[in-house]
Enzyme design. Structure first.
Site, PDB file in Angstrom:
ATOM      1  N   GLY A 173       4.728  -1.108   2.838  1.00  0.00           N
ATOM      2  CA  GLY A 173       4.310  -0.070   2.669  1.00  0.00           C
ATOM      3  C   GLY A 173       4.805   1.423   2.640  1.00  0.00           C
TER       4      GLY A 173
ATOM      5  N   HIS B 122       0.868  -1.068  -0.126  1.00  0.00           N
ATOM      6  CA  HIS B 122       0.116   0.246  -0.135  1.00  0.00           C
ATOM      7  C   HIS B 122       0.958   1.395   0.057  1.00  0.00           C
ATOM      8  CE1 HIS B 122       0.883   1.057   4.245  1.00  0.00           C
ATOM      9  NE2 HIS B 122       0.668  -0.101   4.426  1.00  0.00           N
ATOM     10  N   ASP B 123       0.366   2.147  -0.972  1.00  0.00           N
ATOM     11  CA  ASP B 123       1.085   3.615  -0.824  1.00  0.00           C
ATOM     12  C   ASP B 123       2.537   3.531  -1.340  1.00  0.00           C
ATOM     13  OD1 ASP B 123      -1.276   5.013   0.219  1.00  0.00           O
ATOM     14  OD2 ASP B 123      -0.898   3.722   1.821  1.00  0.00           O
TER      15      ASP B 123
END
Length: 271
Positions: free
Chosen positions: A140, A122-123
């Protein structure tokens, strides 16, 4: 002409460009946008909120835009954005972003190759022309700048930053930031020189490559701490895109950068 195999599952709410090909048993969810000329192989899965560019190729078993593996995720709308001419090989995964990060989007830039079984969490922000070799996992909010290459089986800690044109050896544990143009490896990971082969292939002149090497020699090998080494570089080298890129990267690092290998002493029989 867009071609959808009759055994594929494609939502009528998905937006498909021209000449898209979708193979049997592929799955394309509701809020998905796929650019012109992209090929989705059999058994690939594209979930909600994926944005895929032109002329990409998604291989069997790849999963794009699954919800993040982050306990802070609360079902919010977040995205995966994949650029043009990106190749995602077998069983690679690219997860959506989270609002908790303040970003809400995971990005993969143009002309990047994600080899088999890679994971982009994520991200994360993966730049253009990058290569993540098989079994690489980046946790992440990791940033990978343009033209970086991560060797097979490497693992990047959360919030790590990897500079442009860096080359990381296979199986490395990346727990510090990797400065641009560098060649890194060993365990624990350390600076092993500059990425001479990669820089030559990308058209850097011999003079520029020598200048980059001299900058890193000043930072790592002249007895200064990193901060003082950067000051010496600023004073002793004329401004250039490469010098400024190195200094800005190091000074903006929050995790701290890798170091040169520590000298080892070999004891004799009578020491």
């Amino acid at each position: 002409m867009t071609t959808i195999h009759p055994l594929a599952t494609v939502s009528p709410k998905a937006i498909l460009g021209e000449n898209v090909q979708i193979g049997p048993y592929a799955f394309v969810d509701d809020d998905v946008v796929i650019g012109d000329g992209t090929k989705i192989h059999p058994h690939a899965t594209i979930y909600n909120y994926a944005r895929i560019g032109k002329d990409c190729e998604i291989f069997p078993g790849a999963v794009i835009a699954a919800i993040p593996q982050d306990l802070k995720f609360d079902g919010e709308v977040t995205y995966v954005e994949i650029g043009d001419r990106v190749t995602v090989r077998e069983c690679a995964t690219v997860n959506r972003g989270t609002k908790a990060s303040g970003k809400g989007v995971t990005r993969v830039g143009d002309d990047t190759l994600l080899m088999s079984y890679t994971h982009v969490a994520h991200d994360c922000n993966v730049g253009k022309h990058c290569i993540l070799v098989s079994y690489v996992g980046i946790a992440g909010e990791t940033d990978v700048d343009d033209w970086a290459i991560l060797g097979g089986g490497s693992m990047a800690h959360q919030f790590t930053k990897i500079g442009s044109h860096a080359m990381i050896g296979g199986g490395c544990k990346i727990n510090k930031d990797i400065p641009p143009y560098s060649l890194c490896g060993r365990d624990p990971i350390c600076y092993c020189g500059i990425n001479i082969v990669g820089l030559r292939r990308r058209g850097f002149s011999s003079e520029t490559i020598r200048n980059i090497k001299d900058i890193y020699d000043t930072i790592f090998y002249q007895g200064f701490n990193i901060s003082d080494g950067c000051s010496k570089v600023e004073q002793g080298f004329p401004p250039s895109p490469e010098r400024d890129n190195i200094l800005n990267f190091i000074r903006n690092s929050k995790r701290g950068i890798i170091h040169a290998p520590q000298p080892t002493s070999v004891k004799g029989d009578f020491d």
